[in-house]
Design a protein around this motif. Structure first.
Motif, short mmCIF file in Angstrom:
data_model
loop_
_atom_site.label_atom_id
_atom_site.label_comp_id
_atom_site.label_asym_id
_atom_site.label_seq_id
_atom_site.Cartn_x
_atom_site.Cartn_y
_atom_site.Cartn_z
N LEU A 46 0.80 -1.22 0.00
CA LEU A 46 0.00 0.00 0.00
C LEU A 46 0.84 1.28 0.00
N ALA A 47 1.98 1.25 0.69
CA ALA A 47 2.76 2.47 0.86
C ALA A 47 3.22 3.12 -0.44
N PRO A 48 3.62 2.35 -1.48
CA PRO A 48 4.08 3.00 -2.72
C PRO A 48 3.00 3.83 -3.41
N MET A 49 1.74 3.59 -3.07
CA MET A 49 0.65 4.34 -3.70
C MET A 49 0.26 5.58 -2.92
N ALA A 50 0.96 5.85 -1.81
CA ALA A 50 0.63 7.00 -0.96
C ALA A 50 1.82 7.93 -0.84
N VAL A 121 -3.52 5.67 5.97
CA VAL A 121 -3.54 5.76 7.43
C VAL A 121 -3.48 4.34 7.99
N LEU A 122 -2.52 4.12 8.89
CA LEU A 122 -2.31 2.81 9.50
C LEU A 122 -2.70 2.85 10.97
N ASN A 123 -3.18 1.72 11.47
CA ASN A 123 -3.50 1.61 12.89
C ASN A 123 -3.40 0.15 13.29
N ARG A 124 -2.46 -0.15 14.15
CA ARG A 124 -2.24 -1.53 14.58
C ARG A 124 -2.42 -1.62 16.09
N HIS A 125 -3.52 -2.22 16.49
CA HIS A 125 -3.83 -2.48 17.90
C HIS A 125 -4.04 -1.20 18.70
N GLY A 141 -7.80 7.26 -0.91
CA GLY A 141 -6.85 6.84 0.11
C GLY A 141 -7.33 5.62 0.87
N THR A 142 -6.42 4.99 1.60
CA THR A 142 -6.69 3.71 2.26
C THR A 142 -6.46 3.81 3.77
N SER A 251 -11.42 2.19 2.12
CA SER A 251 -10.93 3.24 1.23
C SER A 251 -11.93 4.38 1.14
N ALA A 252 -11.37 5.56 0.86
CA ALA A 252 -12.20 6.74 0.65
C ALA A 252 -12.65 6.80 -0.80
N PRO A 253 -13.84 7.36 -1.08
CA PRO A 253 -14.30 7.50 -2.47
C PRO A 253 -13.28 8.26 -3.32
#
Length: 276
Positions: A46-50, A121-125, A141-142, A251-253
């Motif tokens: 995912l990161a290369p697309m952001a 945006v990442l969120n782990r635990h 965006g994701t 994902s966002a529209p």
């Protein structure tokens, strides 16, 4: 042969250990079955697309630091525990990652970033506000989150006579919150496995990294009977407990107005959007 007092002292020393992070994988005498997905692989894809990435609730920063080689410049992190901020900044600042203090569970708390600021945006635990996450995502965006299920480690809490958490931390509630915030859920998976502990010192070192699985007053001497019972059990074989995880990718529209929620209105009205 070890005397009772020598054994107690060994246990006290294990519980007094000062870990530098939450990672339990390096503990000798501990095993954990892993989910079929790999967090690193997902982020690598995912990161290369952001062009900008935000990590919510980075803890002491060890997981994000391990991903530094695949993250774009301008990656940012947040952490809500003041006790974790120095370690997070010590790890991440040299990598060019700024760490902001932010507690998503504080009343009226809003992430200190502009609307549509991030492609990933990442969120782990960690806790998050779905509406605020949706506000931060750029069109297309994701958001990727891995969470701990309510039944995770319930056998450990049973040892202490503790109830399961009351929060409804479930895959369903997370999907509902993100959908209500205007995001499209692209993936939702659950996983159940197990932890194994070979001995009591390993169990105590685990609790230093996961203190929420023990009572606030926990110490070796006050819970000696329970620990001795566990000692007798592990002499016959490892103590096993449930691993429970779930993963959601949303994902966002692609276009800003294509069914997007009015985030400012939601935040202003403080609607009852579940925090997960």
């Amino acid at each position: 042969m070890m005397t009772d007092e020598q054994q107690l002292q060994r246990w006290r020393e294990a519980l007094a250990e000062q870990p530098t992070g939450w990672d339990v994988s390096a503990l000798a005498g501990f095993r954990e079955t892993e989910p079929p997905w790999r967090w690193r692989t997902l982020v690598e894809n995912l990161a290369p697309m952001a062009d900008r990435v935000l990590d919510l609730g980075t803890g002491r920063g060890e997981v994000l630091a391990s991903l530094a080689d695949v993250l774009p410049e301008g990656t940012t992190a947040t952490e809500g525990r003041a006790s974790h901020l120095p370690a997070a900044r010590e790890r991440l600042t040299p990598l060019g990652i700024e760490v902001h203090e932010h507690d998503p569970e504080a009343a009226g708390s809003r992430l200190p970033f502009a609307d549509a600021a991030f492609g990933l945006v990442l969120n782990r635990h960690g806790a998050f506000d779905a509406t605020d996450v949706a506000r931060l995502l750029r069109p297309g965006g994701t958001f990727l989150t891995q969470q701990v299920g309510r039944d995770d480690g319930h056998e450990i809490r049973e040892l202490f006579g503790m109830d399961d958490p009351k929060e409804e931390e479930t895959l369903e509630s997370t999907v509902h919150a993100l959908t209500r915030a205007g995001l499209r859920v692209d993936r939702a998976d659950t996983f159940h496995g197990h932890f194994e502990f070979d001995d009591v010192p390993t169990f105590l070192r685990y609790l230093r990294r996961a203190p929420w699985d023990a009572p606030e007053d926990f110490d070796v001497d006050g819970y000696r009977d329970m620990l001795e019972h566990l000692q007798a059990q592990v002499r016959k074989g490892p103590f096993s407990a449930t691993v429970s995880r779930y993963l959601v990718q949303a994902s966002a529209p692609e276009t800003p107005d294509a069914g997007r929620t009015d985030f400012s209105a939601l935040l202003g009205e403080q609607l009852d959007v579940p925090r997960v």
